[in-house]
Design an enzyme around this catalytic site. Structure first.
Site, PDB file in Angstrom:
ATOM      1  N   SER A 184       0.832  -1.192   0.000  1.00 44.06           N
ATOM      2  CA  SER A 184       0.000   0.000   0.000  1.00 44.06           C
ATOM      3  C   SER A 184       0.878   1.258   0.000  1.00 44.06           C
ATOM      4  CB  SER A 184      -0.970  -0.043   1.183  1.00 44.06           C
ATOM      5  OG  SER A 184      -1.983   0.915   1.052  1.00 44.06           O
ATOM      6  N   GLU A 315      -9.175  -5.764  -3.784  1.00 44.66           N
ATOM      7  CA  GLU A 315      -8.554  -4.820  -2.851  1.00 44.66           C
ATOM      8  C   GLU A 315      -9.567  -3.919  -2.145  1.00 44.66           C
ATOM      9  OE1 GLU A 315      -5.238  -4.336  -2.242  1.00 44.66           O
ATOM     10  OE2 GLU A 315      -4.112  -5.014  -3.989  1.00 44.66           O
ATOM     11  N   HIS A 412      -7.609  -5.796   0.334  1.00 42.37           N
ATOM     12  CA  HIS A 412      -6.394  -5.062   0.675  1.00 42.37           C
ATOM     13  C   HIS A 412      -5.815  -5.592   1.985  1.00 42.37           C
ATOM     14  CE1 HIS A 412      -3.821  -1.668  -0.087  1.00 42.37           C
ATOM     15  NE2 HIS A 412      -4.056  -1.111   1.086  1.00 42.37           N
TER      16      HIS A 412
END
Length: 494
Positions: A184, A315, A412
């Site tokens: 990320s 995600e 995610h």
């Protein structure tokens, strides 16, 4: 207890089952008091033996809102002396590959001490693992213009990587074989570092998980955001004015700023930040970061660095499903998002509808946003490196847990405990659910180690001749250009 004499003083570590850990090791001075809003300053030497048995302070931040605070657990030890790192090593006398982890958290959250990032199993398998902290939010990424220093958080990361180059051999690591890996915001940081001249030679390989080289903002946008921020605080737009503001008040203002952007994502007011809703991120300042990262990389920056990049299938569901927001998204919201991302809504929705025939507007928005934030930038980074001497590999993580009745998907952050082989960490069970597949963790963990060791994770490189993607699932396999239709839809964009 094992001890190591470093140039700054002696450290005492701890040993468990043949793995030695040194935690809370300072790589720069505390970035507060007289050092606040300055580039990272040298470590202050110490006398005697410094206890490195426990994690040090982590960068001040605001906790994730519920329920993300449970799904993405963090370490609770914030404090001013936060520029420190943690090391796990199996052999102090060896010369082993080194993997340096940059945590995620939208540039406002996270630390190198989170439960998912325990590096014991990397060390068990012959790698020296390092996790770091860096400044977050306004302290790390605010920019005010007029000679202001941008990218303090990136400068922290560079300082940590220099510390690794100068000291990791004392811990059994080879400074000539360093892989920087992150997820990320950590991966987006790596995307920026690939375009930073000052990072040249600090690492030989890079792994970018759920982030690539597209999330950086021009200096003019960063300055506009910075001035909005100081306006919210009611102070002049200067570092001197900010230096006297307690962090809690800065954090409160940062949350108000993010809320204001999300409530009215008008590009005329917020420029590029209206799309990604991250007011703090790397700044293309013309100095540390000379140009937009993806442009620099396409022009040959970091051409010899081997790169492994990828994303998760679902995600964006992490941000929509646990909160229940996904059920309130209608067709108008979906069309507006597609238009905001630069797509023709009618064409885009038709493509995603064909791929998800039973999907709700919320499901389609989750797929669309996943592509805009994560998958397409990963593909574009791989494409930008075609023909370079450094090899490039693409992956997709597709395993879906049973949590939230299976609706969370391959969301995610879900791949991280598989990469670290930390499936059994109790704090991760709300995300992973019962009995996550150990075989998949074995496969991903082994691939990451192979990449760090040899530059080859075990499948064909992504290049002009092929577009192979390794899809990690209960039955992992390489696929030939699985995202061709989405990639074609987004051609000419991002």
């Amino acid at each position: 207890m094992p001890t190591i004499a470093t140039p700054h003083g002696t450290l005492s570590g701890s040993e468990t089952d043949g793995i030695t850990a040194f935690k809370g090791v300072p790589y720069a001075a505390a970035p507060f008091g007289p050092n606040r809003f300055l580039p990272p300053q040298p470590v202050e030497p110490w006398q005697g033996i410094r206890d490195a048995h426990h994690f040090g302070h982590t960068a001040p931040r605001v906790a994730y809102p519920a329920p993300l605070d449970v799904l993405v657990p963090e370490a609770e030890k914030t404090g001013e002396d936060c520029l420190n790192l943690n090391i796990w090593t199996p052999d102090l006398a060896a010369r082993l590959p080194v993997m340096v982890w940059l945590h995620g958290g939208s540039f406002t959250n996270g630390s190198g001490a989170a439960p998912a990032y325990d590096g014991t199993r990397f060390a068990r398998d012959g790698v020296v693992c390092v996790t770091i902290n860096y400044r977050l939010g306004a302290d790390g990424f605010l920019y005010l213009g007029d000679g202001d220093t941008a990218n303090l958080g990136l400068l922290d990361q560079l300082a940590a990587l220099r510390w690794v180059q100068e000291n990791i051999s004392l811990f059994g690591g080879d400074p000539r074989k360093v892989t920087v890996f992150g997820e990320s915001a950590g991966a987006m940081s790596i995307g920026a570092l690939l375009a930073v001249p000052a990072a040249d030679g600090l690492f030989q390989r890079a792994v970018l998980q759920s982030g690539a080289a597209h999330h950086a903002i021009p200096a003019a946008t960063a300055r506009r955001i910075g001035h909005h921020f100081t306006d919210m605080l009611g102070i002049p737009p200067t570092r001197h004015s900010l230096s006297g503001i307690p962090f809690d008040r800065l954090a409160e203002a940062a949350e108000k700023l993010r809320t204001a952007i999300a409530a009215d994502p008008d590009p005329r007011r917020w420029n590029e930040v209206a799309h990604n809703l991250m007011p703090f991120e790397p700044v293309v300042d013309g100095d540390l970061l000379p140009r937009d990262p993806i442009t620099s990389i396409a022009d040959g920056s970091a051409a010899t660095v081997d790169v492994l990049v990828g994303s998760n299938t679902d995600e964006f569901r992490l941000f929509l499903e646990p909160t229940g927001v996904i059920g309130f998204i209608d067709s108008a919201t979906l069309d507006g998002a597609a238009a905001g991302y630069g797509l023709d809504p009618e064409e885009a929705v038709a493509v995603y509808r064909a791929q998800h025939p039973d999907g709700t507007p919320g499901d389609l928005l989750a797929a669309l946003a996943t592509d805009w934030y994560y998958r397409i930038p990963a593909i574009r980074l791989a494409e930008a490196r075609m023909g370079r001497p450094g090899r490039t590999y693409l992956y997709e993580f597709a395993w879906r847990p049973s949590t939230f009745e299976g609706r969370l998907g391959a969301c995610h952050t879900l791949e991280i405990p598989f990469v670290f082989d930390n499936l059994q960490v109790p704090a991760l069970s709300p995300l992973l659910g019962p009995e996550p597949p150990q075989q998949l963790a074995d496969e991903m963990h082994t691939a990451w180690i192979a990449f760090a060791t040899h530059g080859d994770p075990g499948w064909a490189p992504y290049d002009i001749m092929n577009r192979t993607t390794m899809r990690f699932d209960t039955e992992s396999r390489p696929l030939d250009d699985p995202d061709a239709e989405q990639r074609s839809l987004w051609d000419g964009r991002r």
